[in-house]
Design an enzyme around this catalytic site. Structure first.
Site, PDB file in Angstrom:
ATOM      1  CG  HIS A 142      -1.738   1.158   1.480  1.00 51.13           C
ATOM      2  ND1 HIS A 142      -3.112   1.151   1.369  1.00 51.13           N
ATOM      3  CD2 HIS A 142      -1.405   2.433   1.862  1.00 51.13           C
ATOM      4  CE1 HIS A 142      -3.585   2.353   1.667  1.00 51.13           C
ATOM      5  NE2 HIS A 142      -2.569   3.146   1.974  1.00 51.13           N
ATOM      6  CD  GLU A 143       1.736   3.590   3.615  1.00 53.71           C
ATOM      7  OE1 GLU A 143       2.071   4.701   3.121  1.00 53.71           O
ATOM      8  OE2 GLU A 143       0.626   3.389   4.147  1.00 53.71           O
ATOM      9  CG  HIS A 146       0.280   6.079  -0.571  1.00 59.66           C
ATOM     10  ND1 HIS A 146      -0.801   6.717  -1.143  1.00 59.66           N
ATOM     11  CD2 HIS A 146      -0.179   5.559   0.608  1.00 59.66           C
ATOM     12  CE1 HIS A 146      -1.865   6.577  -0.365  1.00 59.66           C
ATOM     13  NE2 HIS A 146      -1.516   5.870   0.705  1.00 59.66           N
ATOM     14  CD  GLU A 193      -4.745   5.986   2.546  1.00 59.56           C
ATOM     15  OE1 GLU A 193      -4.746   4.938   3.204  1.00 59.56           O
ATOM     16  OE2 GLU A 193      -3.709   6.541   2.161  1.00 59.56           O
TER      17      GLU A 193
END
Length: 368
Positions: A142-143, A146, A193
């Site tokens: 997930h990060e 980003h 997100e």
């Protein structure tokens, strides 16, 4: 990191083959609402001025020194299992430069990707202690998502504006303008997100682990007391909402948040995992970074607009359905919506459509 990029075998988690996506563009997993919100943010009056000003003022070096001095940097000798996951995630998403990652003491489960020149990933101890190996793999992915999408820059600006700039009187645009930018940034970040959740699934390639991680964020380390189907049913119940009052309350509840509600994230991710787009991506058909420069802005707008139109059509929320019906020719927006809101909040029966509504509109409350 194993040669087949299947992860390590710590904690009894077996190594397994994971698909890799060479040259993948972030467009492959970005949620249409993420792109739309970012376009809207960039069009916001004064945003460019504030962004350019803050780019030279943000203490990025200070931020890096802070984490270096008061957190634990993930490496081969510190939190080595997290380091394996980080390198694995970067390999799967084909991110050339592995960003530094830190674990910081904080009991609140959280993770973030910040930085202007180069992204930095930060995990709290509360999150590290809460999640198992595969759940954490999805979070690290997930990060990294980003980072690949370039979200870290705007996230850093949001953090700075939220924590500092609103209290500084010399901001040229004034508090009202800065508040508008913070609100728009939060709206974009909530949408971003959803994109990063998709990136986490591409890295972990285990939908159940992603679901478990989201449930733990909502209910803590009590999986034996939770059920995925029941958790997703909450998202459906939340979307339906009882009446227009619930719809308005949902808007007010979400405004100050940086993240979407957890049940909503779970439902969105499951829906995407069952889509044709996801299957094509897993089969190796996805947009490449080398093609980004040729991407049509008009096509992106059209895709986002189509997504919103379909969302309105499929929504079970009373307010969204009402607006969709009115937009489709069911009647006058101001008169019908204002009348129904007055009726819901105790302002009397809705006016007949033939009646003068010239004094209407005063019953609409400000979200601020």
């Amino acid at each position: 990191m194993t040669d087949n990029h299947g992860g390590d075998q710590r904690g009894g988690v077996p190594s397994r083959q994971r698909k890799r996506f060479p040259g993948i563009s972030s467009r492959a997993y970005e949620h249409p609402a993420d792109r739309s919100a970012l376009v809207a943010l960039r069009k916001l009056s004064g945003f460019d001025t504030v962004f350019k000003a803050l780019s030279g003022l943000l203490p990025e070096r200070s931020l890096r020194l802070l984490y270096l001095s008061d957190s634990v940097r993930v490496s081969d000798v510190q939190f080595s299992h997290l380091n394996d996951m980080l390198r694995d995630a970067c390999h799967i998403l084909d991110l050339d430069k592995v960003p530094p990652m830190y674990v910081t003491q904080n009991p609140v489960p959280n993770a973030m990707c910040v930085g202007l020149d180069e992204p930095v990933i930060v995990l709290t101890t509360g999150l590290v202690e809460l999640l198992d190996e595969e759940e954490m793999r999805a979070v690290v992915g997930h990060e990294v998502g980003h980072a690949l999408s370039g979200h870290a820059v705007y996230r850093t600006v949001l953090l700075f504006l939220t924590n500092v700039a609103l209290k500084v009187a010399w901001i040229p645009l004034g508090n009202m303008a800065v508040t508008a930018i913070v609100t728009a940034l939060r709206e974009w970040f909530r949408k971003s997100e959803l994109s990063a959740d998709r990136a986490g699934l591409l890295v972990g390639q285990d939908l159940q682990a992603s679901m478990r991680g989201l449930m733990k964020l909502a209910g803590g380390n009590h999986l034996h007391e939770m059920n995925v189907d029941a958790f997703l049913a909450q998202a459906d119940e939340y979307e339906k909402a009882g009446d227009l009052r619930d719809s308005v309350l949902k808007i007010l509840n979400v405004l100050p948040r940086s993240h979407p509600f957890t049940t909503v994230r779970a439902a969105e991710l499951k829906k995407w995992s069952e889509s044709r787009d996801y299957q094509r991506l897993m089969d190796g058909h996805y947009p490449k970074r080398s093609e980004d420069k040729d991407t049509s802005v008009t096509d992106s707008f059209r895709e986002s607009a189509g997504h919103y139109a379909q969302t309105v059509k499929d929504s079970k929320d009373p307010l969204v359905k009402l607006v969709g019906d009115i937009a489709g020719g069911a009647g006058d927006l101001a008169g019908d919506l204002g009348g129904r809101l007055r009726n819901v909040f105790g302002g009397g029966a809705p006016k007949d459509r033939g009646e003068d509504t010239g004094k209407g509109g005063s019953g609409q409350d400000s979200a601020e």
